[in-house]
Design a protein around this motif. Structure first.
Motif, PDB file in Angstrom:
ATOM      1  N   ASP A   2     -15.316   1.501   2.499  1.00 45.47           N
ATOM      2  CA  ASP A   2     -16.357   2.412   2.038  1.00 45.47           C
ATOM      3  C   ASP A   2     -16.750   3.313   3.205  1.00 45.47           C
ATOM      4  O   ASP A   2     -17.437   2.885   4.133  1.00 45.47           O
ATOM      5  N   ALA A   3     -16.280   4.539   3.167  1.00 40.07           N
ATOM      6  CA  ALA A   3     -16.554   5.503   4.237  1.00 40.07           C
ATOM      7  C   ALA A   3     -16.889   6.842   3.594  1.00 40.07           C
ATOM      8  O   ALA A   3     -16.008   7.663   3.357  1.00 40.07           O
ATOM      9  N   PRO A   4     -18.164   7.066   3.275  1.00 34.33           N
ATOM     10  CA  PRO A   4     -18.555   8.298   2.583  1.00 34.33           C
ATOM     11  C   PRO A   4     -18.515   9.514   3.506  1.00 34.33           C
ATOM     12  O   PRO A   4     -19.539  10.023   3.951  1.00 34.33           O
ATOM     13  N   ALA A   5     -17.313   9.969   3.801  1.00 33.53           N
ATOM     14  CA  ALA A   5     -17.124  11.129   4.669  1.00 33.53           C
ATOM     15  C   ALA A   5     -16.004  11.983   4.082  1.00 33.53           C
ATOM     16  O   ALA A   5     -14.980  11.447   3.647  1.00 33.53           O
ATOM     17  N   GLU A   6     -16.185  13.292   4.076  1.00 37.46           N
ATOM     18  CA  GLU A   6     -15.144  14.153   3.532  1.00 37.46           C
ATOM     19  C   GLU A   6     -13.956  14.273   4.470  1.00 37.46           C
ATOM     20  O   GLU A   6     -12.854  14.622   4.054  1.00 37.46           O
ATOM     21  N   GLU A   7     -14.172  13.943   5.745  1.00 39.82           N
ATOM     22  CA  GLU A   7     -13.112  14.156   6.733  1.00 39.82           C
ATOM     23  C   GLU A   7     -12.051  13.069   6.727  1.00 39.82           C
ATOM     24  O   GLU A   7     -10.919  13.307   7.146  1.00 39.82           O
ATOM     25  N   PHE A   8     -12.382  11.846   6.302  1.00 38.28           N
ATOM     26  CA  PHE A   8     -11.385  10.780   6.383  1.00 38.28           C
ATOM     27  C   PHE A   8     -11.642   9.691   5.342  1.00 38.28           C
ATOM     28  O   PHE A   8     -12.756   9.530   4.835  1.00 38.28           O
ATOM     29  N   ALA A   9     -10.577   8.952   5.049  1.00 38.59           N
ATOM     30  CA  ALA A   9     -10.613   7.725   4.260  1.00 38.59           C
ATOM     31  C   ALA A   9      -9.641   6.759   4.924  1.00 38.59           C
ATOM     32  O   ALA A   9      -8.623   7.174   5.475  1.00 38.59           O
ATOM     33  N   VAL A  10      -9.964   5.471   4.877  1.00 36.73           N
ATOM     34  CA  VAL A  10      -9.189   4.474   5.622  1.00 36.73           C
ATOM     35  C   VAL A  10      -8.797   3.315   4.709  1.00 36.73           C
ATOM     36  O   VAL A  10      -9.643   2.740   4.022  1.00 36.73           O
ATOM     37  N   TRP A  11      -7.502   2.985   4.716  1.00 32.68           N
ATOM     38  CA  TRP A  11      -6.964   1.843   3.995  1.00 32.68           C
ATOM     39  C   TRP A  11      -6.408   0.831   4.993  1.00 32.68           C
ATOM     40  O   TRP A  11      -5.804   1.192   6.002  1.00 32.68           O
ATOM     41  N   ARG A  12      -6.595  -0.451   4.698  1.00 36.09           N
ATOM     42  CA  ARG A  12      -5.959  -1.534   5.447  1.00 36.09           C
ATOM     43  C   ARG A  12      -4.905  -2.183   4.560  1.00 36.09           C
ATOM     44  O   ARG A  12      -5.180  -2.561   3.430  1.00 36.09           O
ATOM     45  N   LEU A  13      -3.685  -2.288   5.069  1.00 34.98           N
ATOM     46  CA  LEU A  13      -2.601  -2.949   4.366  1.00 34.98           C
ATOM     47  C   LEU A  13      -2.247  -4.220   5.127  1.00 34.98           C
ATOM     48  O   LEU A  13      -1.901  -4.151   6.315  1.00 34.98           O
ATOM     49  N   ALA A  14      -2.346  -5.358   4.463  1.00 37.59           N
ATOM     50  CA  ALA A  14      -2.067  -6.645   5.097  1.00 37.59           C
ATOM     51  C   ALA A  14      -1.015  -7.374   4.273  1.00 37.59           C
ATOM     52  O   ALA A  14      -1.307  -7.907   3.199  1.00 37.59           O
ATOM     53  N   GLY A  15       0.227  -7.348   4.761  1.00 40.67           N
ATOM     54  CA  GLY A  15       1.308  -7.958   4.002  1.00 40.67           C
ATOM     55  C   GLY A  15       1.487  -7.314   2.650  1.00 40.67           C
ATOM     56  O   GLY A  15       1.769  -7.976   1.655  1.00 40.67           O
ATOM     57  N   ALA A  16       1.314  -6.010   2.593  1.00 40.42           N
ATOM     58  CA  ALA A  16       1.323  -5.303   1.313  1.00 40.42           C
ATOM     59  C   ALA A  16       2.084  -3.988   1.439  1.00 40.42           C
ATOM     60  O   ALA A  16       2.287  -3.459   2.530  1.00 40.42           O
ATOM     61  N   GLY A  17       2.480  -3.478   0.290  1.00 46.90           N
ATOM     62  CA  GLY A  17       3.077  -2.153   0.217  1.00 46.90           C
ATOM     63  C   GLY A  17       2.176  -1.229  -0.572  1.00 46.90           C
ATOM     64  O   GLY A  17       1.315  -1.665  -1.337  1.00 46.90           O
ATOM     65  N   LEU A  18       2.372   0.072  -0.372  1.00 45.62           N
ATOM     66  CA  LEU A  18       1.559   1.060  -1.080  1.00 45.62           C
ATOM     67  C   LEU A  18       2.419   2.269  -1.388  1.00 45.62           C
ATOM     68  O   LEU A  18       3.022   2.865  -0.488  1.00 45.62           O
ATOM     69  N   ASP A  19       2.508   2.628  -2.662  1.00 41.73           N
ATOM     70  CA  ASP A  19       3.140   3.873  -3.069  1.00 41.73           C
ATOM     71  C   ASP A  19       2.075   4.963  -3.053  1.00 41.73           C
ATOM     72  O   ASP A  19       1.135   4.928  -3.845  1.00 41.73           O
TER      73      ASP A  19
END
Length: 406
Positions: A307-324
């Motif tokens: 949860d990062a209410p900023a227009e400049e960035f968003a952050v995802w953490r991937l732990a033993g996972a894939g993301l399309d």
């Protein structure tokens, strides 16, 4: 997509071996405080194409291709900066301005003819500086004030001057800026008295706070900002836990290793615990007593967006996972912190811990597979991005996978 060669920053508070250990590299012998993966003009990352070209130059040459719609956020420059941070001792006590304060402060200093590189310059640009810090290892931070009732109890236990806290009774938390202003006017005798009280409180119910004040005082025993330390909330983050720091929140990082993502800005208002410029009036004016309480965020899934209410960035953490990553709203930086991280799209790359990849907007959809832990940073928006999380894919066998991690 391209591998990024980050830029080390040798601030004196940095660890001498934590970032080197993370990257599997030999320590430089200097403090290694931060490793920057971005296009900030002070220390832009280098694109690994063999020509030594820096990311800011790549972006400036084709902002629409590199940034997509995010080119409008910061006048054709990358709106965020990604860092690996390793602190061996506390950083400065500081607060960031909001958008209006940053714009007004910058305009005033420009009109006054204050040089951008002047030591007393506060508003280097007209932008806010929200940030998210995510622990890579155990990480400690002071962030935000205690609840008023608890703060008054702390003030009494540590012998802080009653007159400084008198506004809290009638005004409640709305009086924090005034309390801060009064405490930052403290004398050497006041700080000496506080440290004496801390010695007396060791081993009792306030042992942890007394020990913290002593820790911070090691390098700044006469700094009036010490008077604020007992009043702030100390957070102990474990791997993957995060804090979002918006405008108006007084804070200081105390130690540990983290991923830090911020809007690309140099606007910092320092209250003390530093040898840099301290702007007490600016700090008092920027503190927002109505700012939301800063809560520790914990990842809830293998592919987790903070949860990062900023227009400049968003952050995802991937732990033993894939993301399309199917819909692209701008550029992306992917940083590995544990194990191998593979990216496949127009090109394919594999990076190890402490390494990063630049994915320009023009590259379109791609896939990330994190065998261990990686962070994906892109521009912010009002909705959750449309990537779908899956278990990690089998190791790619395509011949265009390059540069296996160390």
């Amino acid at each position: 997509m391209d591998r990024l060669e980050g830029r080390l920053q040798h601030y004196d508070w940095g660890s001498r071996d934590a970032l080197a250990h993370l990257r599997g590299a030999s320590p430089s012998g200097l403090p290694e405080a931060e490793l920057w993966f971005g296009a900030h003009p002070t220390a832009p990352a280098t694109i690994d194409r063999g020509d030594g070209m820096c990311l800011d130059e790549v972006v400036a040459a084709a902002p629409d291709e590199q940034l997509g719609g995010a080119a409008t956020l910061r006048n054709g420059t990358l709106p965020f900066l990604v860092k690996l941070l390793a602190a061996d001792r506390p950083l400065s006590l500081q607060v960031h301005p909001d958008r209006e304060q940053a714009a007004a402060g910058h305009a005033a200093e420009e009109a006054a003819g204050v040089a951008v590189d002047a030591p007393h310059r506060t508003f280097v640009d007209p932008h806010p500086k929200p940030e998210l810090v995510v622990a890579v290892s155990s990480f400690r931070a002071l962030c935000g004030f205690r609840q008023v009732e608890e703060a008054l109890e702390v003030a009494a236990a540590f012998g802080l001057p009653d007159e400084a806290f008198s506004p809290l009774g009638p005004q409640g938390g709305g009086a924090w800026p005034e309390v801060v202003e009064r405490l930052l006017a403290s004398t050497d005798e006041d700080t000496a008295r506080l440290l004496g009280t801390c010695e007396d409180l060791l081993g009792g119910p306030w042992d942890a706070t007394a020990t913290l004040v002593q820790e911070v005082a090691t390098r700044s025993p006469d700094d009036p900002a010490l008077m604020l330390v007992p009043l702030l909330v100390e957070h102990h983050l474990q791997e993957g836990e995060a804090l979002f720091l918006g405008a108006g929140v007084l804070h200081a990082y105390l130690g540990g290793v983290a991923v830090e993502v911020m809007a690309s800005s140099d606007n910092v208002l320092r209250a003390g615990l530093t040898n840099k410029h301290v702007d007490i009036d600016g700090v008092v004016g920027a503190i927002d007593p109505g700012a939301p309480t800063v809560a520790v965020q914990q990842p809830s899934s293998a592919a987790h967006r903070y949860d990062a209410p900023a227009e400049e960035f968003a952050v995802w953490r991937l732990a033993g996972a894939g993301l399309d990553v199917e819909e692209r709203r701008g550029p992306e930086v992917v940083v590995g912190v544990h194990g191998a991280t593979r990216l496949e799209g127009v090109d394919a790359l594999c990076v190890g811990p402490g390494e990063a990849v630049w994915v320009p907007h023009v590259d379109g959809p791609y896939r990330i597979d994190a065998e261990g832990i990686a962070y994906r940073v892109t521009v912010g928006d009002g909705d959750v991005p449309s990537g779908r999380g899956f278990p990690p894919a089998p190791r790619p066998t395509t011949t265009n996978v390059v540069d296996e991690p160390r």
